[in-house]
Design an enzyme around this catalytic site. Structure first.
Site, short mmCIF file in Angstrom:
data_model
loop_
_atom_site.label_atom_id
_atom_site.label_comp_id
_atom_site.label_asym_id
_atom_site.label_seq_id
_atom_site.Cartn_x
_atom_site.Cartn_y
_atom_site.Cartn_z
N TYR A 35 0.83 -1.21 0.00
CA TYR A 35 0.00 0.00 0.00
C TYR A 35 0.86 1.25 0.00
CZ TYR A 35 0.87 1.01 4.99
OH TYR A 35 1.46 1.34 6.19
N ARG A 54 8.17 4.02 -4.78
CA ARG A 54 8.28 3.12 -3.62
C ARG A 54 7.28 1.97 -3.73
NH1 ARG A 54 7.53 5.45 2.41
NH2 ARG A 54 5.39 5.71 1.66
N HIS A 104 -0.97 -21.10 -0.12
CA HIS A 104 0.07 -20.10 0.11
C HIS A 104 0.83 -19.73 -1.17
CE1 HIS A 104 -0.69 -21.05 4.24
NE2 HIS A 104 0.24 -20.24 4.68
N LYS A 149 6.32 -1.90 2.03
CA LYS A 149 5.14 -1.26 2.63
C LYS A 149 3.98 -2.25 2.49
CE LYS A 149 3.11 3.35 3.18
NZ LYS A 149 3.24 3.48 4.62
N GLU A 181 12.76 2.25 13.83
CA GLU A 181 11.77 3.29 13.52
C GLU A 181 10.66 3.19 14.55
OE1 GLU A 181 9.93 2.49 9.70
OE2 GLU A 181 9.83 0.36 10.11
C1 LIG Z 1 6.51 1.74 9.67
C2 LIG Z 1 6.55 3.09 9.03
N1 LIG Z 1 7.73 3.73 8.96
C3 LIG Z 1 7.82 4.96 8.40
C4 LIG Z 1 6.71 5.61 7.88
C5 LIG Z 1 6.85 6.97 7.26
O1 LIG Z 1 6.70 6.90 5.87
P1 LIG Z 1 6.21 8.17 5.04
O2 LIG Z 1 7.11 9.31 5.42
O3 LIG Z 1 6.39 7.78 3.61
O4 LIG Z 1 4.79 8.43 5.41
C6 LIG Z 1 5.47 4.96 7.92
C7 LIG Z 1 4.28 5.62 7.37
O5 LIG Z 1 3.18 5.18 7.50
C8 LIG Z 1 5.38 3.67 8.50
O6 LIG Z 1 4.22 3.01 8.55
#
Ligand SMILES: Cc1ncc(COP(=O)(O)O)c(C=O)c1O
Length: 291
Positions: A35, A54, A104, A149, A181
């Site tokens: 997504y 991305r 799967h 993502k 993060e």
């Molecule tokens: C796990 C994670 N890290 C970092 C980010 C930041 O990404 P972006 O700056 O592209 O929104 C997100 C955004 O939802 C995220 O879910």
């Protein structure tokens, strides 16, 4: 009656309530999809190309053929945004589609399911910007492909809920003693006059906002190092920041209940926040010039 909330399903615009998806969809059964979330200011997407590039990288990682080129994605989002003026976030997801049975193994030749919708995007509140936000910490218990993502967000959901249970905005995570993060944001630390950003590897989602901050720091002559940041450095940091498409840049002013630096958003945060607001305003103005 309120106007229909127009969304986009497999390339066609239609009211959100009229969209239905098979229970066999691999997104539903396996979380097999990816997504994007794109912030939109005054009708203009922030770094649209980077978001769709991305998306392509995420799709390549899960071996899913992209039904659209970057330009086609931008055009499709533009058609949807024509129904949603002002500041919005565009959410889109692509799943591997609907197979005849649950297995799967990735079936060949399935048509991916594509869904896109808009939601109003409020800016972070004055209170959040002026006073910063509280965060907790945890060991990063997610998988080793955080660069994708993925719509399989259970690890992130649990971490975010741990933060919510503690009345905190985010959960900052460490893997093997180093900062990765937060559950839905990237994290920066400040040591003296230097901004520290964790490496752009498989242990974080490389945020579009993270990359924008790097550009703004470079243009604004702010010293920045991309390198592994230890948990000890995070706990002793003068400033900590969260970044994401919806949070923009926010100062973390307490970590696990202890003040970060002075306990107030610091001078480098205020500088980066101002640069970010200036960037946003320029995007909004671009729309007015084009109109
Ligand atoms: C796990 C994670 N890290 C970092 C980010 C930041 O990404 P972006 O700056 O592209 O929104 C997100 C955004 O939802 C995220 O879910």
């Amino acid at each position: 009656m309120s106007p229909a909330n127009i969304a986009c399903f497999n390339g066609a615009l239609m009211p959100l309530e009229e969209i239905s998806i098979s229970p066999l969809d691999r997104g539903f059964v396996f979380g097999d999809g990816v997504y994007e979330v794109i912030p939109v200011y005054n009708g203009v997407m922030l770094r649209a190309r980077e978001h769709f590039e991305r998306l392509q990288r995420s799709m390549d990682e899960i071996r899913l053929a992209n039904p659209y080129s970057v330009d086609e994605w931008i055009a499709l989002a533009g058609r949807l945004l024509a129904h949603h003026p002002g500041n919005q976030s565009v959410y889109l997801q692509v799943t591997r589609g609907v197979p005849p049975k649950r297995d799967h193994v990735m079936p060949k030749g399935l048509k991916p399911t594509v869904f896109m919708m808009c939601q109003p995007l409020p800016s972070p509140s004055r209170e959040q910007v002026d006073n910063g936000v509280a965060c907790i910490t945890a060991n990063d218990f997610r998988w080793e492909k955080c660069n994708i993502k993925s719509i399989s967000l259970l690890g992130n959901v649990i971490a975010r809920q741990m933060a919510a249970d503690a009345d905190a905005t985010e959960c900052v995570m460490f893997r093997d003693g180093f900062l990765t993060e937060a559950s839905a944001s990237n994290v920066f630390a400040v040591k003296g006059s230097t901004v520290l950003a964790p490496p752009m590897d498989n242990l974080i989602l490389l945020g579009i906002t993270y990359q924008l901050l790097l550009d703004l720091a470079r243009d604004g002559d702010v010293k920045l190092e991309v390198r592994k940041v230890s948990e000890a450095e995070v706990r002793a940091a003068d400033e900590l920041w969260l970044t994401s498409s919806t949070k923009e840049v926010l100062a973390i002013t307490t970590l696990d209940g202890k003040p970060v630096g002075s306990g107030k958003p610091g001078p480098l945060f205020r500088r980066m926040h101002a640069l970010y607001q200036d960037y946003k305003a320029r995007i909004g103005r671009a729309a007015e010039v084009a109109a």
